[in-house]
Motif scaffolding. Sequence first.
Motif, mmCIF file in Angstrom:
data_model
loop_
_atom_site.group_PDB
_atom_site.id
_atom_site.type_symbol
_atom_site.label_atom_id
_atom_site.label_comp_id
_atom_site.label_asym_id
_atom_site.label_seq_id
_atom_site.Cartn_x
_atom_site.Cartn_y
_atom_site.Cartn_z
ATOM 1 N N GLN A 1 0.834 -1.201 0.000
ATOM 2 C CA GLN A 1 0.000 0.000 0.000
ATOM 3 C C GLN A 1 0.873 1.257 0.000
ATOM 4 N N LEU A 2 1.906 1.261 0.825
ATOM 5 C CA LEU A 2 2.810 2.410 0.871
ATOM 6 C C LEU A 2 3.588 2.555 -0.436
ATOM 7 N N GLU A 3 3.899 1.434 -1.058
ATOM 8 C CA GLU A 3 4.588 1.466 -2.346
ATOM 9 C C GLU A 3 3.687 2.074 -3.421
ATOM 10 N N LEU A 4 2.427 1.682 -3.442
ATOM 11 C CA LEU A 4 1.482 2.233 -4.419
ATOM 12 C C LEU A 4 1.266 3.730 -4.227
ATOM 13 N N SER A 5 1.369 4.191 -2.985
ATOM 14 C CA SER A 5 1.178 5.615 -2.719
ATOM 15 C C SER A 5 2.450 6.415 -2.957
ATOM 16 N N GLY A 6 3.552 5.744 -3.269
ATOM 17 C CA GLY A 6 4.804 6.434 -3.543
ATOM 18 C C GLY A 6 5.599 6.808 -2.311
ATOM 19 N N MET A 7 5.270 6.217 -1.167
ATOM 20 C CA MET A 7 5.966 6.567 0.071
ATOM 21 C C MET A 7 7.137 5.636 0.386
ATOM 22 N N VAL A 8 7.086 4.404 -0.094
ATOM 23 C CA VAL A 8 8.209 3.481 0.044
ATOM 24 C C VAL A 8 8.441 2.822 -1.312
ATOM 25 N N GLU A 9 9.621 2.237 -1.440
ATOM 26 C CA GLU A 9 9.918 1.500 -2.666
ATOM 27 C C GLU A 9 10.567 0.177 -2.319
ATOM 28 N N ARG B 1 12.932 -6.280 0.068
ATOM 29 C CA ARG B 1 13.484 -5.229 0.916
ATOM 30 C C ARG B 1 12.796 -3.922 0.537
ATOM 31 N N TYR B 2 12.576 -3.076 1.545
ATOM 32 C CA TYR B 2 11.881 -1.812 1.337
ATOM 33 C C TYR B 2 12.661 -0.668 1.972
ATOM 34 N N ARG B 3 12.478 0.522 1.406
ATOM 35 C CA ARG B 3 13.039 1.742 1.982
ATOM 36 C C ARG B 3 12.083 2.902 1.725
ATOM 37 N N MET B 4 12.223 3.917 2.543
ATOM 38 C CA MET B 4 11.409 5.127 2.410
ATOM 39 C C MET B 4 11.830 5.881 1.150
ATOM 40 N N VAL B 5 10.868 6.535 0.523
ATOM 41 C CA VAL B 5 11.132 7.356 -0.647
ATOM 42 C C VAL B 5 10.982 8.816 -0.244
ATOM 43 N N GLY B 6 11.978 9.632 -0.575
ATOM 44 C CA GLY B 6 11.845 11.062 -0.340
ATOM 45 C C GLY B 6 10.745 11.630 -1.213
ATOM 46 N N GLY B 7 9.997 12.581 -0.693
ATOM 47 C CA GLY B 7 8.917 13.180 -1.468
ATOM 48 C C GLY B 7 7.620 12.404 -1.431
ATOM 49 N N GLY B 8 7.552 11.393 -0.593
ATOM 50 C CA GLY B 8 6.343 10.571 -0.529
ATOM 51 C C GLY B 8 5.110 11.351 -0.105
ATOM 52 N N TRP B 9 5.268 12.255 0.855
ATOM 53 C CA TRP B 9 4.114 13.031 1.318
ATOM 54 C C TRP B 9 3.622 13.971 0.235
ATOM 55 N N ASP B 10 4.529 14.466 -0.581
ATOM 56 C CA ASP B 10 4.153 15.299 -1.724
ATOM 57 C C ASP B 10 3.195 14.522 -2.626
ATOM 58 N N GLN B 11 3.568 13.281 -2.923
ATOM 59 C CA GLN B 11 2.724 12.446 -3.783
ATOM 60 C C GLN B 11 1.376 12.162 -3.139
ATOM 61 N N VAL B 12 1.377 11.880 -1.847
ATOM 62 C CA VAL B 12 0.118 11.615 -1.143
ATOM 63 C C VAL B 12 -0.800 12.837 -1.238
ATOM 64 N N MET B 13 -0.235 14.021 -1.039
ATOM 65 C CA MET B 13 -1.040 15.245 -1.110
ATOM 66 C C MET B 13 -1.579 15.467 -2.518
ATOM 67 N N ARG B 14 -0.780 15.169 -3.519
ATOM 68 C CA ARG B 14 -1.252 15.311 -4.904
ATOM 69 C C ARG B 14 -2.438 14.381 -5.176
ATOM 70 N N VAL B 15 -2.361 13.163 -4.667
ATOM 71 C CA VAL B 15 -3.464 12.212 -4.846
ATOM 72 C C VAL B 15 -4.711 12.728 -4.132
ATOM 73 N N GLN B 16 -4.545 13.219 -2.906
ATOM 74 C CA GLN B 16 -5.686 13.737 -2.152
ATOM 75 C C GLN B 16 -6.314 14.933 -2.864
#
Length: 153
Positions: A62-70, A80-95
């Motif tokens: 779910q976090l990967e689909l929202s662009g917050m982790v990869e 393996r997963y890691r946080m993506v910089g700019g994830g909150w930006d993407q979430v706000m754009r979707v909202q």
Amino acid sequence: MKVSEAEFVDRMGLIMERLGGTRTMGRLYGWLMICDPPDQSLTGLAATLGVSKTAVSTVARQLELSGMVERVPTSAREHRYRMVGGGWDQVMRVQLAIVRQSLDTLDFGLSVIGDDRPGQRGRLEDTREFFAFILQDSDGMFERWKEYRERSS
């Protein structure tokens, strides 16, 4: 995980829950913000967070689909997963895209409610105007955010 780190992770879980996600989602994201190394295996995440691998896998997707982790490519078969910089930006754009779509629905509602129903019409107009107000400067907000980040870097 240290006690203070665990408290941070738990607080992030509560924040994500308040934002409409799940507590596990927030805890996972919180841990990925502070863990070392920055990429973590599915098995390690489950053990650290004290949840099942299935729960971590579901939330990570779910976090990967929202662009917050990869998902990090590995030579092994582990995920393996890691946080993506700019994830909150993407979430706000979707909202904001959802808010933009709701304007059509509110416009339809206004076409359904005639002028002879001022109470209902007023509630629809108030909501529509609020959403329109939020959207009127959203592109400018993202541009200012980009400029801010560039100055801060």
